[in-house]
Motif scaffolding. Structure first.
Motif, PDB file in Angstrom:
ATOM      1  N   UNK A  34      50.485  -9.982  37.602  1.00 17.09           N
ATOM      2  CA  UNK A  34      49.181  -9.943  38.283  1.00 17.09           C
ATOM      3  C   UNK A  34      48.723  -8.490  38.456  1.00 17.09           C
ATOM      4  N   UNK A  35      49.646  -7.651  38.928  1.00 19.30           N
ATOM      5  CA  UNK A  35      49.299  -6.241  39.111  1.00 19.30           C
ATOM      6  C   UNK A  35      48.940  -5.603  37.763  1.00 19.30           C
ATOM      7  N   UNK A  36      49.723  -5.924  36.733  1.00 19.30           N
ATOM      8  CA  UNK A  36      49.456  -5.366  35.401  1.00 19.30           C
ATOM      9  C   UNK A  36      48.099  -5.804  34.880  1.00 19.30           C
ATOM     10  N   UNK A  37      47.741  -7.057  35.136  1.00 22.27           N
ATOM     11  CA  UNK A  37      46.444  -7.567  34.674  1.00 22.27           C
ATOM     12  C   UNK A  37      45.307  -6.776  35.310  1.00 22.27           C
ATOM     13  N   UNK A  38      45.448  -6.480  36.611  1.00 23.50           N
ATOM     14  CA  UNK A  38      44.366  -5.785  37.320  1.00 23.50           C
ATOM     15  C   UNK A  38      44.336  -4.298  36.955  1.00 23.50           C
ATOM     16  N   UNK A  42      43.220   0.724  30.414  1.00 22.62           N
ATOM     17  CA  UNK A  42      43.028   0.604  28.957  1.00 22.62           C
ATOM     18  C   UNK A  42      41.767   1.323  28.479  1.00 22.62           C
ATOM     19  N   UNK A  43      40.980   1.839  29.409  1.00 29.18           N
ATOM     20  CA  UNK A  43      39.811   2.625  29.002  1.00 29.18           C
ATOM     21  C   UNK A  43      40.204   4.042  28.607  1.00 29.18           C
ATOM     22  N   UNK A  44      41.436   4.430  28.922  1.00 34.73           N
ATOM     23  CA  UNK A  44      41.849   5.816  28.687  1.00 34.73           C
ATOM     24  C   UNK A  44      42.944   5.894  27.635  1.00 34.73           C
ATOM     25  N   UNK A  90      40.286  -2.159  23.516  1.00 32.07           N
ATOM     26  CA  UNK A  90      40.682  -2.292  24.919  1.00 32.07           C
ATOM     27  C   UNK A  90      41.349  -3.630  25.179  1.00 32.07           C
ATOM     28  N   UNK A  91      40.796  -4.657  24.572  1.00 33.30           N
ATOM     29  CA  UNK A  91      41.349  -5.999  24.761  1.00 33.30           C
ATOM     30  C   UNK A  91      42.767  -6.080  24.169  1.00 33.30           C
ATOM     31  N   UNK A  92      42.899  -5.516  22.971  1.00 33.28           N
ATOM     32  CA  UNK A  92      44.204  -5.523  22.295  1.00 33.28           C
ATOM     33  C   UNK A  92      45.226  -4.755  23.136  1.00 33.28           C
ATOM     34  N   UNK A  93      44.805  -3.602  23.672  1.00 35.03           N
ATOM     35  CA  UNK A  93      45.712  -2.795  24.485  1.00 35.03           C
ATOM     36  C   UNK A  93      46.026  -3.500  25.802  1.00 35.03           C
ATOM     37  N   UNK A  94      45.006  -4.162  26.363  1.00 36.98           N
ATOM     38  CA  UNK A  94      45.227  -4.881  27.627  1.00 36.98           C
ATOM     39  C   UNK A  94      46.316  -5.940  27.456  1.00 36.98           C
ATOM     40  N   UNK A  95      46.253  -6.682  26.353  1.00 36.88           N
ATOM     41  CA  UNK A  95      47.284  -7.698  26.102  1.00 36.88           C
ATOM     42  C   UNK A  95      48.673  -7.069  26.139  1.00 36.88           C
ATOM     43  N   UNK A 108      49.642  -5.952  29.655  1.00 35.36           N
ATOM     44  CA  UNK A 108      49.979  -7.112  30.486  1.00 35.36           C
ATOM     45  C   UNK A 108      51.438  -7.529  30.235  1.00 35.36           C
ATOM     46  N   UNK A 109      51.800  -7.673  28.958  1.00 32.07           N
ATOM     47  CA  UNK A 109      53.191  -8.040  28.637  1.00 32.07           C
ATOM     48  C   UNK A 109      54.157  -6.975  29.140  1.00 32.07           C
ATOM     49  N   UNK A 110      53.768  -5.715  28.943  1.00 34.57           N
ATOM     50  CA  UNK A 110      54.696  -4.638  29.311  1.00 34.57           C
ATOM     51  C   UNK A 110      54.930  -4.636  30.820  1.00 34.57           C
ATOM     52  N   UNK A 111      53.884  -4.930  31.588  1.00 33.61           N
ATOM     53  CA  UNK A 111      54.047  -4.985  33.051  1.00 33.61           C
ATOM     54  C   UNK A 111      55.029  -6.101  33.419  1.00 33.61           C
TER      55      UNK A 111
END
Ligand SMILES: Nc1ncnc2c1ncn2[C@@H]1O[C@H](COP(=O)(O)OP(=O)(O)OP(=O)(O)O)[C@@H](O)[C@H]1O
Ligand SMILES: [Mg+2]
Lengths: 318, 247
Positions: free
Chosen positions: A94-98, A104-106, A205-210, A213-216
């Motif tokens: 949850x924390x990683x998602x937020x 992921x913008x940077x 950004x979406x690809x990096x977010x995925x 999220x997994x890494x978190x």
């Protein structure tokens, strides 16, 4: 197929070694579990490295999962250990998602430092709210039941060792599948060409977010397991030094294959144990020298070196 | 045959430089447009605005009937626009084959998480495209190991893999050995006709332009100075004086 074969052999041998050592020398169970935890966390950090991003704050997810375990175990002592671990992983996801939405913008140094900054905020918040978090002393966790069974300390550690090893193997396999999937290869594309990703109709950004999220979640699982085996959580679990160790292991082991995370963690733990036994006080020196050696001799890490060797052998028909 | 892309009073300046000067332009389905013009005339800038990479300071762009002004490139790509670049944009750490596989996988818009990349795309389609651009025997080499000419081809192939309605190619033959240019263009144009892809390419070589284009647009200082059938445009006074240097 030589490469795959080698990795299977390494996995089997490594797992047997963990089990035999752990059962033969009970004192080694904790360091082995801790080593596996470092490996699981590094799987997550290695995913970021594949995208060309280095996070100096990922340990915060271990911290978030660890404190979730501690809070829940103290509030409801009857909760089962497996549930506590799942809750810890859930909290870190949850924390990683937020947090992921922002970071992921940077890229590059900004990505690394923004993660660091967020982890430092968390670190100091935990330190400040003494009554709730125990401050820098941390929180003790009483040994919970595992799958409904009560265990003595020795039995608890054995079950945890087997469970952590199984998780490490299963997650190593899944993460490697992810690395080689369309999503994982697009993630690696962030490192080389985001313009092309965009012109394939993909959002970098979406690809990096995925991946983030997994890494978190992976780092979170390592933190939850770490909390269980230590019976204690402290803010140090989320310190920037710990984040740095994950990065260290990721570079040491290499991110060319998921098993690199565990090879790196094994070397890291061995160097630490060796230094603690024979060269007290100079383990940083030893680790530093190890890393310099790896960067100079094998910039793709241990696994990069092995893969290159086996590729050469295959080409020579060996 | 409808209008595929259209711009109205499109303009953009960089500081003092007017890179796009109130451009009214349109391209019909089925056309093969060649864009010619001197260095710095604004050919690439116009492509960048049409594909969403740069935001115009004025004017609008429609693609396939939709107003796409100011949209992100990926959303315009999703509507059916493919683009290759003057400087190839490749995944340099991936093999030639993987670059095309990623393109093919991206086409569906949904990337799998556990299925291996090679198994989530149609291998025959990849083979066919590799064959088309003559990269079949280099398919397992890293994109970074290709010489410039082959990088360009891979860049075009990656855009083609998306099965676009319109393919914009920014100088596809620059860096390609001159004896190979005609073969390459002939193959590319055949593939585009086969797939009914409308195309627009920037090209400096007059031979290639007159041979493969059905229409030529000449860019001079951020404006379309001449636009029409190749023979007519290439013979016009302004083009001969300003671009070809033959008047
Ligand atoms: N990002 C930018 N910032 C500032 N100026 C730019 C930028 N991009 C292009 N320009 C300027 O805009 C003008 C048009 O450039 P553009 O690259 O579109 O030309 P071109 O016709 O594609 O030339 P070439 O044949 O050399 O590729 C040039 O004067 C260039 O210097
Ligand atoms: Mg240009």
């Amino acid at each position: 197929m030589a490469r795959l074969y080698d990795i299977r052999v390494m996995t089997v041998l490594g797992s047997l070694l963990c089990l035999i050592l752990g059962l033969a020398f009970p004192w080694s169970k904790t360091p082995i579990i801790v080593g596996l935890c470092f490996g699981i966390a590094t799987l997550g950090v290695a995913a970021m490295v594949r995208a060309g991003q280095v996070s100096f704050g990922h340990a915060m997810y271990a911290c978030i999962a660890g404190y979730t375990v501690a809070f829940l175990a103290r509030a409801w002592p009857q909760l089962d250990g497996l549930l506590l671990i799942l809750a810890g992983v859930g909290a870190s996801l949850l924390a990683g998602a937020i947090v992921g939405v922002f970071v992921v913008r940077y890229r590059g140094i900004f990505f690394g430092m923004l993660n660091l900054a967020i982890s430092m905020v968390l670190f100091s918040v935990i330190g400040k709210f003494y009554t709730l978090t125990g401050g820098t002393d941390g929180l003790r966790i009483n040994r919970p039941t595992l799958l409904g069974f009560e265990f003595e300390r020795a039995g608890f550690e054995t079950v945890l060792l087997i469970g952590t090893l199984a998780a490490a193997i299963g997650l190593g396999f899944l993460v490697q599948r992810y690395f080689q999937s369309a999503s994982g290869e697009a993630l690696a594309g962030i490192k080389t060409n985001e313009t092309r990703l965009e012109y394939l109709g993909l959002s970098a950004r979406r690809v990096l977010w995925n991946g983030y999220f997994f890494s978190a979640g992976l780092v979170g699982l390592s933190g939850a397991l770490f909390a269980m085996v230590q019976g204690l959580v402290t803010p140090d679990m989320g310190s920037w030094l710990r984040s740095g160790e994950f990065v260290f292991i990721a570079i040491l082991g290499g991110s060319g294959h998921a098993i690199g995370a565990f090879l790196g963690a094994a070397v890291f733990e061995l160097v630490k144990l060796f230094a603690a036994a024979y060269m007290t006080g100079v383990w940083q020196l030893l680790l530093g020298v190890t890393l310099i050696f790896v960067i100079l001799v094998a910039p793709e890490g241990i696994i990069g070196l092995l893969m290159k060797k086996s590729a050469l052998a295959t080409r020579r028909g060996g | 045959m409808g209008v595929l892309i259209r711009t109205e009073r499109l303009s953009l300046n960089f500081g003092g430089v007017i890179a796009a000067d109130n451009i009214d332009f349109s391209l019909e389905e089925g056309e093969r447009l060649a864009v010619i013009g001197q260095n710095g005339a604004g050919k690439t800038t116009f492509i960048n605005i049409c594909t969403g990479f740069l935001k115009p300071t004025g004017g609008r762009v429609w693609f396939d009937g939709k107003d796409v002004t100011g949209m992100e490139p990926r959303h315009i790509v999703r509507l059916g626009l493919g683009r290759s670049f003057q400087l190839p944009q490749l995944f340099l750490d991936h093999t030639v084959r993987q670059c095309l596989e990623i393109s093919a996988a991206a086409r569906s818009g949904k990337l799998s998480f556990l299925l291996p990349l090679a198994r989530s795309v149609d291998a025959r389609e990849i083979d066919h495209t590799l064959e088309l651009v003559g990269l079949r025997d280099r398919s397992h080499e890293l994109a970074s190991s290709l010489p410039e000419g082959q990088r360009k081809l891979l860049d075009v192939a990656m855009a083609l893999m998306l099965n676009p309605k319109l393919l914009i190619m920014d100088e596809p033959t620059s860096g390609v050995a001159s004896e190979d240019k005609h073969d390459l263009m002939a193959t590319l144009m055949r593939a585009l006709d086969e797939r009914k892809v409308t195309s627009w390419f920037v090209e400096h070589d007059v031979d290639i332009v007159s041979r493969y284009a059905t229409r030529v647009a000449a860019w001079i200082a951020g404006k379309v100075a001449a636009d029409g059938p190749p023979a007519e445009v290439l013979a016009s006074e302004a083009v001969r004086r300003e671009i070809l240097g033959t008047a």
